[in-house]
Design an enzyme around this catalytic site. Structure first.
Site, PDB file in Angstrom:
ATOM      1  N   LYS A   1      -0.843  -2.070   5.325  1.00 41.44           N
ATOM      2  CA  LYS A   1      -1.933  -1.752   4.393  1.00 41.44           C
ATOM      3  C   LYS A   1      -2.635  -0.445   4.732  1.00 41.44           C
ATOM      4  CE  LYS A   1      -4.941  -5.092   2.621  1.00 41.44           C
ATOM      5  NZ  LYS A   1      -5.726  -6.330   2.874  1.00 41.44           N
ATOM      6  N   PHE A   2      -3.074   0.244   3.683  1.00 38.77           N
ATOM      7  CA  PHE A   2      -3.873   1.479   3.812  1.00 38.77           C
ATOM      8  C   PHE A   2      -3.145   2.564   4.596  1.00 38.77           C
ATOM      9  CE2 PHE A   2      -7.060  -2.064   3.775  1.00 38.77           C
ATOM     10  CZ  PHE A   2      -7.345  -1.948   2.427  1.00 38.77           C
ATOM     11  N   ARG A   3      -1.819   2.516   4.549  1.00 40.56           N
ATOM     12  CA  ARG A   3      -0.976   3.502   5.238  1.00 40.56           C
ATOM     13  C   ARG A   3      -1.163   3.478   6.760  1.00 40.56           C
ATOM     14  NH1 ARG A   3       2.015   5.165   1.489  1.00 40.56           N
ATOM     15  NH2 ARG A   3       1.186   5.466  -0.585  1.00 40.56           N
ATOM     16  N   LEU A   4      -1.648   2.344   7.253  1.00 35.01           N
ATOM     17  CA  LEU A   4      -1.777   2.195   8.715  1.00 35.01           C
ATOM     18  C   LEU A   4      -0.511   1.508   9.220  1.00 35.01           C
ATOM     19  CD1 LEU A   4      -5.541   1.200   8.807  1.00 35.01           C
ATOM     20  CD2 LEU A   4      -4.496   3.431   9.252  1.00 35.01           C
ATOM     21  N   HIS A   5       0.594   2.178   9.007  1.00 36.94           N
ATOM     22  CA  HIS A   5       1.899   1.591   9.262  1.00 36.94           C
ATOM     23  C   HIS A   5       2.160   1.381  10.752  1.00 36.94           C
ATOM     24  CE1 HIS A   5       2.270   2.872   5.165  1.00 36.94           C
ATOM     25  NE2 HIS A   5       2.246   4.142   5.506  1.00 36.94           N
TER      26      HIS A   5
END
Ligand SMILES: Cc1cc2nc3c(=O)[nH]c(=O)nc-3n(C[C@H](O)[C@H](O)[C@H](O)COP(=O)(O)O)c2cc1C
Length: 206
Positions: free
Chosen positions: A181-185
């Site tokens: 989520k939220f590009r917090l890969h």
């Protein structure tokens, strides 16, 4: 799983990348609509200009990642010249990426023969008929070549063309990426200095 944990399941503690790669490929085989073994292959030419195209992964183990091609093609010439390559898998339905890089070696004749002989007859003829990556004056010229080789090898085994074989990338780096989520890969890279060293593992900011 809590938000602070990596999404690599039971593999978070692994000290080598192949088990995790195998698990992800297996899941991709179950989820992708086609060609879960399709992978982009990056090479570099003699001037250092990169090049990329898709190939199909036909084998992997602790020794490396294998694909087959025409050695007189552009990629074949670049790999024989620079002996280095990178690959990038993207499994869309799983929102996962795996990238790897390293030196390449040519597979043994026995390996290439074994794979070539299990290909469909039409693909074996095609390997003879296609001067891959060189100019083709028209579709008819290709069809004529296919007809000629079909006649030449009408009976018996079709030998493997001398210019057709496989390359193995012996990775010194393999990175696993999983969308969060939220590009917090999640990103985890296995690295080693040479293919004979032990792996070390590094987590990275997304
Ligand atoms: C999904 C997919 C899989 C492919 N697999 C291979 C392969 O395994 N070997 C191959 O030589 N070309 C394969 N190709 C074709 C290559 O992408 C490329 O067009 C061709 O090999 C010529 O590349 P080159 O001129 O850089 O040598 C594949 C293409 C696609 C789209």
């Amino acid at each position: 799983m809590s938000g602070s944990e990596l999404t690599f399941g039971d593999f978070t503690e692994e000290n080598e990348p192949f088990a995790l790669f195998g698990a992800w490929l297996k899941e991709a085989e179950a989820s992708e609509i086609n060609d879960p073994n399709a992978v982009s292959l990056a090479t570099v030419d003699a001037d250092g200009l990169p090049n990329v195209r898709m190939v199909l992964l036909k084998g992997y183990d602790v020794h490396g990642f294998v694909f087959y091609t025409n050695f007189e093609s552009q990629k074949g010439q670049e790999l024989l010249g620079q002996k280095k390559a990178a690959m990038c898998f993207h499994w869309k339905s799983l929102r996962r990426q795996v990238r790897l890089r390293g030196e390449v070696e040519v597979v043994t004749d026995a390996e290439a023969d074994a794979y070539y002989q299990q290909r469909p007859r039409g693909s074996r003829i095609g390997a003879w008929a296609s001067k891959q990556s060189r100019p083709l004056e028209g579709r008819f010229a290709l069809e004529k070549a296919v007809a000629e080789y079909t006649a030449r090898y009408a009976v018996g085994e079709i030998p493997r063309p001398p210019y057709w074989s496989g390359f193995r990338i012996k990775p010194v780096s393999i990175e696993f990426w999983h969308d969060r989520k939220f590009r917090l890969h999640d990103r985890m890279e296995f690295r080693r200095e040479t293919p004979d060293d032990f792996w070390s593992k590094v987590r990275m900011y997304p």
